[in-house]
Design a protein around this motif. Structure first.
Motif, short mmCIF file in Angstrom:
data_model
loop_
_atom_site.label_atom_id
_atom_site.label_comp_id
_atom_site.label_asym_id
_atom_site.label_seq_id
_atom_site.Cartn_x
_atom_site.Cartn_y
_atom_site.Cartn_z
N GLY A 178 34.85 33.83 53.73
CA GLY A 178 35.73 35.57 54.08
C GLY A 178 36.83 34.72 54.70
O GLY A 178 38.12 35.06 54.72
N LEU A 179 37.32 33.20 55.33
CA LEU A 179 38.30 33.04 56.19
C LEU A 179 38.92 32.51 55.17
O LEU A 179 40.23 33.13 56.13
N ILE A 180 38.11 31.78 54.18
CA ILE A 180 39.83 31.03 53.50
C ILE A 180 39.93 31.89 52.66
O ILE A 180 41.39 32.33 52.12
N ASP A 181 39.75 33.05 51.54
CA ASP A 181 40.02 34.21 50.82
C ASP A 181 41.02 34.97 52.09
O ASP A 181 42.14 35.11 51.84
N LEU A 182 41.13 35.55 52.88
CA LEU A 182 42.04 36.14 54.29
C LEU A 182 43.13 35.67 54.17
O LEU A 182 44.37 35.74 54.49
N GLY A 183 42.74 34.25 54.57
CA GLY A 183 44.03 33.29 54.74
C GLY A 183 44.78 32.70 53.64
O GLY A 183 46.65 32.50 54.07
N PHE A 184 44.68 32.89 52.87
CA PHE A 184 45.52 32.19 51.53
C PHE A 184 45.26 33.28 50.07
O PHE A 184 46.38 33.23 49.94
N TYR A 185 44.09 34.05 49.93
CA TYR A 185 44.44 34.37 49.05
C TYR A 185 44.39 35.86 48.25
O TYR A 185 44.92 36.04 47.55
N THR A 186 43.67 36.44 49.10
CA THR A 186 43.24 38.00 49.14
C THR A 186 43.59 39.10 50.26
O THR A 186 43.30 38.07 51.29
N ASN A 187 43.94 39.61 50.55
CA ASN A 187 43.95 40.78 51.45
C ASN A 187 42.53 41.70 51.02
O ASN A 187 41.50 40.67 50.43
N ALA A 188 41.76 41.94 53.12
CA ALA A 188 40.52 42.54 52.67
C ALA A 188 40.00 43.56 51.92
O ALA A 188 39.11 43.45 51.91
N GLU A 189 40.58 44.26 51.14
CA GLU A 189 40.32 44.91 49.77
C GLU A 189 40.36 44.21 49.21
O GLU A 189 39.37 44.69 48.13
N GLN A 190 41.51 42.86 48.30
CA GLN A 190 40.78 42.23 47.36
C GLN A 190 39.80 41.45 47.20
O GLN A 190 38.54 41.50 46.83
N THR A 191 39.83 40.87 49.18
CA THR A 191 37.56 40.22 49.30
C THR A 191 37.13 40.93 48.97
O THR A 191 35.74 40.67 48.34
N ALA A 192 37.23 42.42 49.24
CA ALA A 192 35.85 43.17 49.53
C ALA A 192 35.47 43.77 48.21
O ALA A 192 34.17 43.39 47.85
N ASP A 193 36.36 43.44 47.64
CA ASP A 193 36.23 43.69 45.78
C ASP A 193 35.06 42.36 45.07
O ASP A 193 34.24 42.29 44.52
N ASN A 194 35.79 41.52 45.67
CA ASN A 194 35.28 40.07 46.06
C ASN A 194 33.64 39.57 45.94
O ASN A 194 32.96 39.38 45.51
N VAL A 195 33.36 40.47 46.71
CA VAL A 195 32.05 40.51 46.91
C VAL A 195 30.82 41.63 46.65
O VAL A 195 29.79 40.67 46.25
N ARG A 196 31.80 42.67 45.82
CA ARG A 196 30.76 43.64 45.22
C ARG A 196 30.43 42.15 43.63
O ARG A 196 29.79 42.83 43.23
#
Length: 240
Positions: free
Chosen positions: A100-118
């Motif tokens: 999650g840290l890398i995602d939020l830092g460079f690639y996706t916002n919180a909502e987009q990152t949560a979509d990737n979790v799913r």
């Protein structure tokens, strides 16, 4: 045999000379888990900072099952297309996920990152409908400490991660949300504000161990100091 697959970013793969939290958890389970177990995954190496590539096998303690699916600079975004094949090939029973840290830092916002979790959960379950997962939230780090807007994204993602776990948990494929490592302090538990030192490795291992003990009765509550092969005596975290 119970098969664990650690999945994560730079905090999970570790770098040359590290023990890694994977080793700390393995030592804990050696002294607390009542049956056979191992760690599995398509990768075994550490990140070599001189090579700027995951080319090192220089673990501080190399005599453990060091298999994993983790990468320096990789996040949920990168693991979604990999997890299905990894589950099919290596047949883990439990995924231990710290992302999650890398995602939020460079690639996706919180909502987009949560979509990737799913999407990750769906892909893992497509490969094995009975897979279990323990998901660690994004833990304290130097960027969040220095950047209020980033800290807000981290907090937002962690809320969404907990919601995803609650929404997606099911009896045949249970999901656990691990609690953040107790008393984690970037000044004393990391060597650079992000990557865990020996103390931090113990704390992350303890977060996974605690979740599995409380929810599934796997192992027992974590006690540092079980790093020396053959040692089962609780003690103080090793330094280095």
């Amino acid at each position: 045999m119970l098969r664990f697959m650690p999945v994560g970013d730079s905090m999970t793969i570790g770098s040359a000379g590290d023990h890694t939290w994977r080793y700390r958890l393995w030592r804990h389970l050696c002294t607390s888990h009542g049956g056979p177990f191992t760690f599995v995954g398509p990768r075994e190496t550490l990140y070599d900072k001189q090579d700027d590539a995951p080319t090192s096998l220089a673990y501080a303690e190399p005599a453990f099952p060091c298999a994993h699916l983790a990468g320096w600079g990789e996040g949920w975004l990168h693991m979604v297309p990999l997890i299905g094949d990894a589950v099919r090939a290596h047949r883990p029973d439990v995924l231990l996920v710290s992302l999650g840290l890398i995602d939020l830092g460079f690639y996706t916002n919180a909502e987009q990152t949560a979509d990737n979790v799913r999407a990750f959960v769906a892909a893992a379950r497509e490969a094995d409908p009975r897979i279990r997962m323990v998901l660690l939230p994004v833990i304290p780090n130097i960027r969040a400490a220095a950047d209020p807007s980033f800290a807000e994204q981290v907090d937002r993602f962690n809320v969404l991660l907990a919601k995803a776990v609650a929404d997606l948990d099911e009896p045949r494929s249970p999901l656990l949300s691990a609690s953040p490592p107790e008393a984690y302090d970037i000044d004393t538990d990391t060597y650079d504000g992000t990557h865990p030192n020996a103390h931090g490795e113990h704390r992350i291992a303890g977060a996974f161990a605690g979740a599995m003990w409380e929810a599934w009765g796997v192992g027992r509550p974590y006690a540092a100091g079980t790093d020396r092969p053959g040692s089962g005596v609780p003690g103080h975290p090793a330094h280095g």
